[in-house]
Scaffold this motif. Structure first.
Motif, PDB file in Angstrom:
ATOM      1  N   ASP A 175       7.100   8.441  -1.358  1.00  0.00           N
ATOM      2  CA  ASP A 175       6.045   8.366  -2.373  1.00  0.00           C
ATOM      3  C   ASP A 175       6.536   7.456  -3.494  1.00  0.00           C
ATOM      4  O   ASP A 175       7.149   7.901  -4.462  1.00  0.00           O
ATOM      5  CB  ASP A 175       5.719   9.759  -2.919  1.00  0.00           C
ATOM      6  CG  ASP A 175       4.488   9.747  -3.837  1.00  0.00           C
ATOM      7  OD1 ASP A 175       4.122   8.646  -4.314  1.00  0.00           O
ATOM      8  OD2 ASP A 175       3.921  10.822  -4.086  1.00  0.00           O
ATOM      9  N   GLU A 205       0.190   4.333   0.167  1.00  0.00           N
ATOM     10  CA  GLU A 205      -0.215   5.348   1.142  1.00  0.00           C
ATOM     11  C   GLU A 205       0.376   5.054   2.514  1.00  0.00           C
ATOM     12  O   GLU A 205       0.780   5.962   3.241  1.00  0.00           O
ATOM     13  CB  GLU A 205      -1.735   5.423   1.221  1.00  0.00           C
ATOM     14  CG  GLU A 205      -2.280   6.433   2.227  1.00  0.00           C
ATOM     15  CD  GLU A 205      -1.859   7.867   1.947  1.00  0.00           C
ATOM     16  OE1 GLU A 205      -1.901   8.687   2.887  1.00  0.00           O
ATOM     17  OE2 GLU A 205      -1.464   8.168   0.799  1.00  0.00           O
ATOM     18  N   GLU A 206       0.457   3.768   2.879  1.00  0.00           N
ATOM     19  CA  GLU A 206       1.064   3.412   4.160  1.00  0.00           C
ATOM     20  C   GLU A 206       2.556   3.739   4.169  1.00  0.00           C
ATOM     21  O   GLU A 206       3.096   4.198   5.184  1.00  0.00           O
ATOM     22  CB  GLU A 206       0.845   1.923   4.457  1.00  0.00           C
ATOM     23  CG  GLU A 206      -0.609   1.579   4.766  1.00  0.00           C
ATOM     24  CD  GLU A 206      -0.795   0.102   5.061  1.00  0.00           C
ATOM     25  OE1 GLU A 206       0.214  -0.644   5.036  1.00  0.00           O
ATOM     26  OE2 GLU A 206      -1.948  -0.310   5.306  1.00  0.00           O
ATOM     27  N   THR A 261       0.841  -1.198   0.000  1.00  0.00           N
ATOM     28  CA  THR A 261       0.000   0.000   0.000  1.00  0.00           C
ATOM     29  C   THR A 261       0.879   1.253   0.000  1.00  0.00           C
ATOM     30  O   THR A 261       1.477   1.591   1.028  1.00  0.00           O
ATOM     31  CB  THR A 261      -0.929   0.015   1.231  1.00  0.00           C
ATOM     32  OG1 THR A 261      -1.652  -1.208   1.297  1.00  0.00           O
ATOM     33  CG2 THR A 261      -1.910   1.173   1.153  1.00  0.00           C
ATOM     34  N   ALA A 279       7.369   8.625   4.791  1.00  0.00           N
ATOM     35  CA  ALA A 279       7.444   9.825   3.938  1.00  0.00           C
ATOM     36  C   ALA A 279       8.054   9.494   2.576  1.00  0.00           C
ATOM     37  O   ALA A 279       8.827  10.264   2.011  1.00  0.00           O
ATOM     38  CB  ALA A 279       8.229  10.936   4.626  1.00  0.00           C
ATOM     39  N   ARG A 315       3.903   6.139   2.484  1.00  0.00           N
ATOM     40  CA  ARG A 315       3.996   7.600   2.551  1.00  0.00           C
ATOM     41  C   ARG A 315       3.800   8.088   3.978  1.00  0.00           C
ATOM     42  O   ARG A 315       4.540   8.947   4.466  1.00  0.00           O
ATOM     43  CB  ARG A 315       2.957   8.239   1.626  1.00  0.00           C
ATOM     44  CG  ARG A 315       3.125   9.751   1.460  1.00  0.00           C
ATOM     45  CD  ARG A 315       2.001  10.333   0.649  1.00  0.00           C
ATOM     46  NE  ARG A 315       0.730  10.231   1.355  1.00  0.00           N
ATOM     47  CZ  ARG A 315       0.348  11.058   2.328  1.00  0.00           C
ATOM     48  NH1 ARG A 315       1.143  12.051   2.713  1.00  0.00           N
ATOM     49  NH2 ARG A 315      -0.817  10.915   2.916  1.00  0.00           N
ATOM     50  N   GLN A 316       2.798   7.523   4.675  1.00  0.00           N
ATOM     51  CA  GLN A 316       2.506   7.983   6.032  1.00  0.00           C
ATOM     52  C   GLN A 316       3.591   7.572   7.022  1.00  0.00           C
ATOM     53  O   GLN A 316       3.951   8.331   7.916  1.00  0.00           O
ATOM     54  CB  GLN A 316       1.143   7.438   6.474  1.00  0.00           C
ATOM     55  CG  GLN A 316      -0.033   8.058   5.748  1.00  0.00           C
ATOM     56  CD  GLN A 316      -1.365   7.559   6.293  1.00  0.00           C
ATOM     57  OE1 GLN A 316      -1.419   6.860   7.303  1.00  0.00           O
ATOM     58  NE2 GLN A 316      -2.447   7.931   5.629  1.00  0.00           N
ATOM     59  N   GLU A 317       4.107   6.350   6.883  1.00  0.00           N
ATOM     60  CA  GLU A 317       5.073   5.845   7.863  1.00  0.00           C
ATOM     61  C   GLU A 317       6.503   6.302   7.595  1.00  0.00           C
ATOM     62  O   GLU A 317       7.265   6.577   8.521  1.00  0.00           O
ATOM     63  CB  GLU A 317       5.025   4.314   7.907  1.00  0.00           C
ATOM     64  CG  GLU A 317       5.864   3.717   9.012  1.00  0.00           C
ATOM     65  CD  GLU A 317       5.642   2.226   9.204  1.00  0.00           C
ATOM     66  OE1 GLU A 317       6.417   1.613   9.953  1.00  0.00           O
ATOM     67  OE2 GLU A 317       4.690   1.677   8.589  1.00  0.00           O
ATOM     68  N   LYS A 323      -5.118   1.427  -5.215  1.00  0.00           N
ATOM     69  CA  LYS A 323      -4.865   1.456  -3.769  1.00  0.00           C
ATOM     70  C   LYS A 323      -3.631   0.654  -3.396  1.00  0.00           C
ATOM     71  O   LYS A 323      -2.844   1.073  -2.539  1.00  0.00           O
ATOM     72  CB  LYS A 323      -6.081   0.923  -3.006  1.00  0.00           C
ATOM     73  CG  LYS A 323      -5.930   1.005  -1.494  1.00  0.00           C
ATOM     74  CD  LYS A 323      -7.181   0.498  -0.781  1.00  0.00           C
ATOM     75  CE  LYS A 323      -7.018   0.572   0.730  1.00  0.00           C
ATOM     76  NZ  LYS A 323      -8.212   0.055   1.445  1.00  0.00           N
TER      77      LYS A 323
END
Length: 373
Positions: free
Chosen positions: A329, A320-321, A318, A327, A323-325, A352
Motif C-alpha cells: 500500500d 491499486e495494482e 496505479t 500487497a 496492492r493487488q499484485e 487513481k
C-alpha cells in the motif's frame, strides 16, 4: 502478449557518443545471424508460450543486413513464435534508405521504421561521426513514405553544447514540420568509454550545463504538445494511435525475449542479459550453450521497477495494482513523501494514479527513488 528483440551488433563506424555493444568489423555478420537464429530455437520456451505481439530489430545497425539475412531471421521468428504480429520495427540509418532496401523491408513484413536521424545539421552529424549527411537526414521520411511506409519513429539528440539553443530549435522544428508521428528525443549523455567520454576526461570537450539541457527539454515538451504529440514516456512523443508499440510494452512490464550479443530479456518476474561480446556469444551458441545471465528480482526490486517505469509514462503508477499484485500500500507507506512531492509540484495524484508533472519529468529518477520501498 510478448515481444522479440533482435540485437544486430554491427555498425559501419562508431558514433562518438554511443556506448551500445557493436563492432565495425562486418566479416562476422553471417555467423552472427546464424547464431541468433540458433539462439531463438534454443530459447523458444522462454516466453512460456505467450503470443508474440511485436518484433524489433535493433542494434547496432540492423539496416546493414542483406535481404537473405533479414529473411532468415524473420522466417525463424515466424516459425518459432507464430502469431498475428501487431508491429515489426527495424532501426535504420538514413544512408541505408535506398529504394531497393525500402522495398525489401516492406515486402519482408517491416511496418515501422525507427530512423536514427539524431540531427538535421551537418556540423552536428560530423561531430557525432554519423555515417549520413544532413541531406540524407532531411530526405529520410519522404523516401520512406514514397516506398509505402506509414509508421515512423525518428531519433533526435538534444543538449549539443553551444552558446544558444539555435541548433536544437532548428532540429526540433524540422522534425515537427516533417511530422513523422513519433519522436524519440534523448539528451546528449557522456559515457566513459566513448570518444566523447575520453575527450571530456582530457578536457578537450565540455558538455552542456544541466540548466541548458533542461531548457531544451522544456522546449521539446512545449513544441511537441503544440504539434499534437503526447509525451507518453519521458523521451518518447507520439500522436494518438502512433505510439511505438514495442517500446510502450517495455514500460508497461510486458515480457520480451532478447537475442543476440548484449540483448536483455524479461519474463515478467526476472530479467537477464547476454554477454556483450561477439566472440563469447558465438563460442557459446556454436557449442549449444546458453550464457544468458539471469538476475532474479526480489519482491522489493520488482516493486521498485514498477514504480520507476510507471512514473516515466503518461499512464502513471496505479497504487491499486501494486496492492493487488504485491500487497504493497504505497499510499499509506509513502504518504509523507507523496504529499511533499505534490506540494513541490513534481507529482500528481488524481485519486487513481500517481504521475509526474511536466516539471517532475526533469527529476524522474530521483522522484521515483523517494517512493521506493
Amino acid at each position: 502478449m510478448a515481444g522479440i528483440y533482435i540485437h544486430i551488433p554491427f555498425c559501419r563506424q562508431a558514433c562518438h557518443y554511443c556506448d551500445f555493444h557493436f563492432s565495425t568489423n562486418l566479416r562476422q555478420v553471417d555467423q552472427l545471424v546464424l547464431a541468433i537464429g540458433k539462439e531463438l530455437e534454443m530459447r523458444k520456451d522462454y516466453l512460456k508460450n505467450q503470443a508474440v505481439e511485436t518484433v524489433y530489430f535493433g542494434g547496432g545497425t540492423p539496416s546493414l543486413l542483406s535481404e537473405r539475412q533479414l529473411h532468415f531471421l524473420m522466417e525463424k521468428v515466424r516459425k518459432l513464435f507464430p502469431s498475428d504480429w501487431k508491429e515489426v520495427t527495424l532501426e535504420a540509418n538514413p544512408d541505408d534508405l535506398s529504394e531497393e532496401n525500402l522495398s525489401m523491408w516492406k515486402e519482408l513484413g517491416v511496418d515501422r521504421l525507427s530512423l536514427g536521424i539524431q540531427s538535421f545539421q551537418e556540423e552536428v552529424l560530423q561531430f557525432y561521426n554519423r555515417a549520413h549527411t544532413a541531406i540524407e537526414a532531411m530526405e529520410a521520411i519522404a523516401k520512406s513514405r514514397n516506398a509505402g511506409f506509414k509508421k515512423f519513429s525518428i531519433d533526435l539528440i538534444y543538449g549539443f553544447p553551444k552558446d544558444n539553443h539555435a541548433i536544437w530549435e532548428k532540429d526540433l522544428g524540422e522534425a515537427i514540420r516533417q511530422d513523422p508521428g513519433h519522436i524519440s528525443a534523448y539528451s546528449l549523455t557522456i559515457e566513459p568509454k566513448t570518444a566523447l567520454g575520453k575527450w571530456t576526461e582530457k578536457g578537450s570537450f565540455r558538455p552542456a550545463e544541466e540548466d541548458f539541457v533542461a531548457e531544451q527539454f522544456e522546449w521539446l515538451q512545449a513544441e511537441t504538445e503544440k504539434a499534437g504529440y503526447i509525451q507518453y514516456e519521458i523521451s518518447n512523443f507520439g500522436k494518438p494511435n502512433e505510439f511505438a508499440l514495442h517500446n510502450t510494452n517495455y514500460w508497461k512490464g510486458v515480457p520480451y525475449l532478447g537475442v543476440g550479443p548484449s540483448a536483455h530479456s524479461f519474463d515478467g518476474k526476472n530479467r537477464g542479459q547476454n554477454p556483450a561480446s561477439n566472440p563469447k556469444y558465438l563460442k557459446a551458441i556454436n557449442t549449444n550453450k546458453i550464457i544468458f545471465e539471469v538476475e532474479s528480482l526480489t519482491l522489493e526490486e520488482q516493486v521498485n521497477d514498477r514504480i520507476l517505469t510507471g512514473l516515466r509514462t503518461v499512464w502513471g503508477l496505479t497504487p491499486e495494482e501494486l496492492r493487488q499484485e504485491f500487497a504493497i500500500d504505497i499510499l499509506q507507506s509513502k504518504e509523507k513523501e507523496i504529499v511533499k512531492l505534490e506540494n513541490q509540484g513534481w507529482l500528481i495524484w488524481d485519486g487513481k494514479t500517481l504521475s509526474l508533472s511536466k516539471r517532475g519529468m526533469l527529476l524522474a529518477d530521483s522522484i521515483a527513488s523517494e517512493l521506493f520501498i
